[in-house]
Design an enzyme around this catalytic site. Structure first.
Site, PDB file in Angstrom:
ATOM      1  N   LYS A  15       0.805  -1.219   0.000  1.00 13.98           N
ATOM      2  CA  LYS A  15       0.000   0.000   0.000  1.00 13.98           C
ATOM      3  C   LYS A  15       0.841   1.274   0.000  1.00 13.98           C
ATOM      4  O   LYS A  15       0.305   2.364  -0.263  1.00 13.98           O
ATOM      5  CB  LYS A  15      -0.946  -0.009   1.201  1.00 13.98           C
ATOM      6  CG  LYS A  15      -1.993  -1.107   1.171  1.00 13.98           C
ATOM      7  CD  LYS A  15      -2.988  -0.918   0.040  1.00 13.98           C
ATOM      8  CE  LYS A  15      -4.172  -1.859   0.192  1.00 13.98           C
ATOM      9  NZ  LYS A  15      -5.205  -1.609  -0.824  1.00 13.98           N
ATOM     10  N   ASP A  16       2.124   1.165   0.303  1.00 13.80           N
ATOM     11  CA  ASP A  16       2.991   2.346   0.197  1.00 13.80           C
ATOM     12  C   ASP A  16       2.917   2.950  -1.195  1.00 13.80           C
ATOM     13  O   ASP A  16       2.990   4.167  -1.377  1.00 13.80           O
ATOM     14  CB  ASP A  16       4.457   1.962   0.451  1.00 13.80           C
ATOM     15  CG  ASP A  16       4.730   1.503   1.855  1.00 13.80           C
ATOM     16  OD1 ASP A  16       3.851   1.652   2.721  1.00 13.80           O
ATOM     17  OD2 ASP A  16       5.843   0.992   2.093  1.00 13.80           O
TER      18      ASP A  16
END
Length: 400
Positions: free
Chosen positions: A50-51
């Site tokens: 998700k970064d």
């Protein structure tokens, strides 16, 4: 796509560029002839896949003038990992952050968010997605009431799947195509199967588009959805378990996010997986491959192995040189207080080596105490009790 050896300007430069690793020991145990490969996302700066979307959503919002330094407050409903990515990006760029998080999600996620400077609001796990009490409903209320509030909205933001179409997918393709085929490790040089779980659905949608449009149109994309969620297609797959509670975090929903493509042209096939399957696969990844992954990684691997045993997957499983890639979204860092992990790590049946250690210490003059049968249970029960005492939400292990 190797990580740079140059000095980075900030932590956002360390987002992505994660390794694709052979899962040879698991493949051997399963009797697979194909290459089983794991895309290990916990090596990204914020610890998860998700970064990538957090970085892209923030940077694109800045380009579009939607984020104003000194004024904007980023608000996001999330199961945690997107929030951590956003909190990291906003700490670097100077934006305030509010994360709304269902009670189910781990204490570690909340601690990481607060450490990065985010404000965290917990919401009832059992609240339906469109309820005012849900993490989405609460975020929307805060956005309306707080000056400068903006929801980047991973569920509808096109930069969610685009982040994977432009980064994660090309990284996988480059790793597979640039690795030479050898006698001992043959490869036909293509991504033949991709297996990934679905939460918002941006990851699997973006990966599919990157691989099918620009690399191998015949790649088979398999989506993994937990029992109790409704993301799998066709809808009949969800009927038997609709509304069932599940523990695994980060995948599955009770609504269909806009960024998820359920078009069979993007996702060829769906599988439903259970918590037990997921956590057994986590143990495999840890004990066989040394990969400290989270529960959704276990969901993806268990789905991949089940598909490879199926009538459709068996031919691929037994063909040398074909490449099956499994997306492993995050690491165990965020789940170490969860009962499922404590049970797996600390309450396992003692090994022959543990019993031998006990025998050695019993016959020595050492003051070291050991109780092979009870030690692990004691540690686990004390740890769990402490967590529950300090954080009532840690006891909430259900989802919808």
């Amino acid at each position: 796509m190797a990580r740079t050896s140059q000095i980075l300007d900030n932590a956002l430069g360390a987002v992505g560029n994660t390794p694709l690793i052979r899962l040879d020991r698991i493949a051997k145990e399963e009797g697979l002839q194909c290459n089983l490969l794991g895309k290990v996302e916990y090596t990204s700066a914020g610890g998860s896949v998700k970064d990538r979307i957090a970085k892209r959503m923030v940077e694109e919002a800045e380009k579009e003038g939607k984020l104003i330094p000194g004024h904007s407050v980023v608000i996001e409903p999330t199961s945690g990992n997107t929030g951590i990515g956003l909190a990291m990006a906003c700490a670097i760029k100077g934006y305030s952050v509010i994360i709304t998080l269902p009670n189910k999600m781990s204490l570690e996620k909340e601690a990481a968010l607060r450490a990065l400077g985010a404000e965290v609001v917990r919401t009832p796990t059992e609240a339906a997605w469109d309820s005012p009490e849900s993490h989405i409903g609460v975020a929307q209320r805060l956005q309306r009431e707080i000056p400068g509030g903006i929801i980047l909205d991973q569920y509808r933001n096109v930069n969610n799947p685009l982040a994977h179409e432009y980064t994660t997918g090309p990284e996988i393709i480059e790793a597979v195509t640039s690795t030479p085929s050898t006698v001992s490790q043959p490869s036909l040089g293509k991504v033949d199967v991709l297996v990934a779980g679905a939460g918002t659905g941006g990851t699997i949608t973006g990966l599919s588009r990157a691989i099918k449009k620009k690399h191998n149109k015949d790649c088979i994309v398999v989506g993994v959805d937990p029992k109790g969620s409704i993301l799998a297609y066709p809808d009949e797959l969800n009927t038997d378990s609709v509304g069932a509670q599940y523990v695994v975090e980060g995948i599955g929903y009770d609504f269909i996010p806009d960024v998820l493509s359920r078009d069979p042209a993007d996702v060829d096939e769906w599988l439903k997986t259970s918590d037990d399957e997921a956590f057994a696969a986590v143990r495999l990844l840890m004990r066989h491959e040394g990969l400290l992954v989270g529960g959704s990684s276990g969901s993806a691997l268990s789905g991949a192995l089940r598909w490879l045993r199926s009538d459709k997957g068996r031919a691929i499983a037994q063909t040398k040189g074909l490449n099956v890639v499994v997306l492993l979204p995050d690491g165990i860092r965020n789940y170490m207080s969860k009962p499922w992990f404590l049970k797996m790590a600390l309450e396992a049946e003692p090994s022959p080596l543990a019993r031998r250690i006990a025998e050695v210490l019993k016959t020595s003059e050492s003051n070291v105490e050991t109780n092979v049968d009870g030690l692990a249970n004691g540690i686990a029960s004390r740890t769990t009790a402490t967590n529950l005492e300090n954080c009532p939400n840690a006891a909430d292990e259900t989802s919808h």
